[in-house]
Each structure stands twice: as C-alpha cells, then as structure tokens.
Design a protein around this motif. Sequence first.
Motif, PDB file in Angstrom:
ATOM      1  N   GLU A 163      42.071-114.620 -11.568  1.00 34.15           N
ATOM      2  CA  GLU A 163      43.061-113.924 -10.737  1.00 34.15           C
ATOM      3  C   GLU A 163      43.940-113.027 -11.598  1.00 34.15           C
ATOM      4  N   THR A 164      44.357-113.543 -12.760  1.00 34.42           N
ATOM      5  CA  THR A 164      45.176-112.742 -13.670  1.00 34.42           C
ATOM      6  C   THR A 164      44.382-111.574 -14.229  1.00 34.42           C
ATOM      7  N   VAL A 165      43.115-111.803 -14.548  1.00 31.50           N
ATOM      8  CA  VAL A 165      42.262-110.731 -15.059  1.00 31.50           C
ATOM      9  C   VAL A 165      42.144-109.618 -14.024  1.00 31.50           C
ATOM     10  N   ASP A 166      41.970-109.981 -12.780  1.00 29.33           N
ATOM     11  CA  ASP A 166      41.892-108.968 -11.710  1.00 29.33           C
ATOM     12  C   ASP A 166      43.189-108.181 -11.613  1.00 29.33           C
ATOM     13  N   GLN A 167      44.311-108.873 -11.756  1.00 28.24           N
ATOM     14  CA  GLN A 167      45.601-108.199 -11.690  1.00 28.24           C
ATOM     15  C   GLN A 167      45.783-107.264 -12.885  1.00 28.24           C
ATOM     16  N   LEU A 168      45.347-107.701 -14.062  1.00 23.55           N
ATOM     17  CA  LEU A 168      45.420-106.849 -15.249  1.00 23.55           C
ATOM     18  C   LEU A 168      44.630-105.564 -15.043  1.00 23.55           C
ATOM     19  N   THR A 169      43.452-105.685 -14.458  1.00 28.89           N
ATOM     20  CA  THR A 169      42.624-104.509 -14.195  1.00 28.89           C
ATOM     21  C   THR A 169      43.332-103.565 -13.231  1.00 28.89           C
TER      22      THR A 169
END
Length: 279
Positions: A143-149
């Motif tokens: 979820e955090t990786v998606d937000q970073l993207t």
Amino acid sequence: MAHLGSDVAAFVDGQLTPAAMRDVHAHLLCCDACDHAVRQQRLLKSRMGTVAAPQLPPALFASLAGLASDPPPDGWWTRVRRAAPVRAGMVVVSASMAVAAIAYAVGGGNASVGDRVSPPFEEHAAAFFGATSRATPAVVSEETVDQLTRDGWPCHPRLAGDLHRTRASYAHVDDTIALTYTNGTARMNLYEQPGWLDPAALDGFARHSWGSSSVWVRNGTPTVLTWDQGGVVYTMVTDADPQRIREAISELPASDGPIDPVTRVGHGLDRMTAWVSAA
C-alpha cells in the motif's frame, strides 16, 4: 504527539528546534499519514529546487532591444495600439509570454540549484553482496509502495520484462527509497532520493547514452549507474546484462539530452501543472 499539520514544511526545511526535530523523527516511525506528508513535501521541495531563474534566449532579448531603439512612428499603428481591446489583448499576450518564459526555464531539466546528492556508491555496492548498511531501512507495505508511486517515486512492480520487485524499503536518515528486483538469476537494486546529482561525486564514472537516456556508468561487478531527473537522483546497482539495463532505464524517468525550445516549454508546463496539483 499530534499530527505535523502545518509544521511539515518547517520540519523538511530543518527550522524546528532540535527537541522538536527529535520528536518528529520518532513520530514518523509510527504515523503513516505524517510520513507520507513529509515524503511528498521533500519531493516537491526538491523538484522546485531544480528550477533556475527564468532566462529567455539571447536572440529574444536582442529583438526586444532593437524594438526599443527603433520605435515605430506615431501613426496609424500607434492609434490602433491605444484602443482598449488591443491594450487588453497585449496584456494577455504579455502574461502568456511570462508564463512561456517560466515554462522554458522549468522545462530545461535540472539546474545546479537545490540539495546536492552524493549517493553512497560503495555502500550500495557492498549492500548488493549482502553487507549491512549504516542504517537499516524500514520495509514498506505494498500500500505504501503504491502511494509512493502516486507521489512521483517510481516503484514499478517489474522492470525489463522479467525483473520482479521483491523488496521495497525506506530510510528516513537520508530519505532514500530502496527497491530490489530479480528474475532468479540477475539482480538489480534501485535507489531513489530527492535532490540533484553532485558532479563532484562522479569520480570513476563515465557518461554514456543507454538507449535514449544519458546516465553516468561505473563498470565492474556490480555495474553502478546514476542519473537525476525531475528532482530525484536514481542509482542502479546490478549484475544484469546491458540489454536488460537499457530496458530498465527506458522504463524509468531518465536524464534527457538537449531538447528543442517548443518541447522544452511543453515539458515546463507539464512540470508546473504537476507541482500545482501536488501542492
């Protein structure tokens, strides 16, 4: 402590007291919302820091100087210019030229303004072989990786066709996102951090064109590549073959060569629109 709120910018700029800075660092370890706000503010600051003062092409200044030294006669054109609709149109044109001038400067790529970054190349190379880094980064969720993207940090699930992301982590100490990719044979570590690449850190690197991108390369085992684009410094450490490296770089925001003025203005307008949206 409570959420940072309006103190996000002050924290990123280092304007809080030492005690407050320590409290915020501790708070970020357990508050995803504030952690996200800080990352977004740092990226925005870094991207804005790459914008130099707007500079128009010298030929345009020469043309304007020529007009000033040789004004038109006070005749029919002068009377037309003084008409209210024409004056309003000239205001619009002037404003458009100002926007275009800023877009021209912004669209020219990174300038030597903002935070200089000297990536720890030796540490990254050692980490590639399993050595422990100076600071253990925190593994982040999907979820955090998606937000970073979404925030502008490319964290692709796959690179070069068959290199799959197996790990993503984030280090607060230097605001670096670390991504690991592998296909079971080749491996690629990708690091992303805000700022622009310090030329003084490139001893031992040579500039090469990989595909349509210009990057700095240090050959060896592993191969180390680095470049900056859009206020982010990218460092790639890999044992992949040259073709896979080219493919991976083509899928990431990479440093471009010289661009024509029209394209440069277009890039500048795109950046300015993105920054306004992020703010």
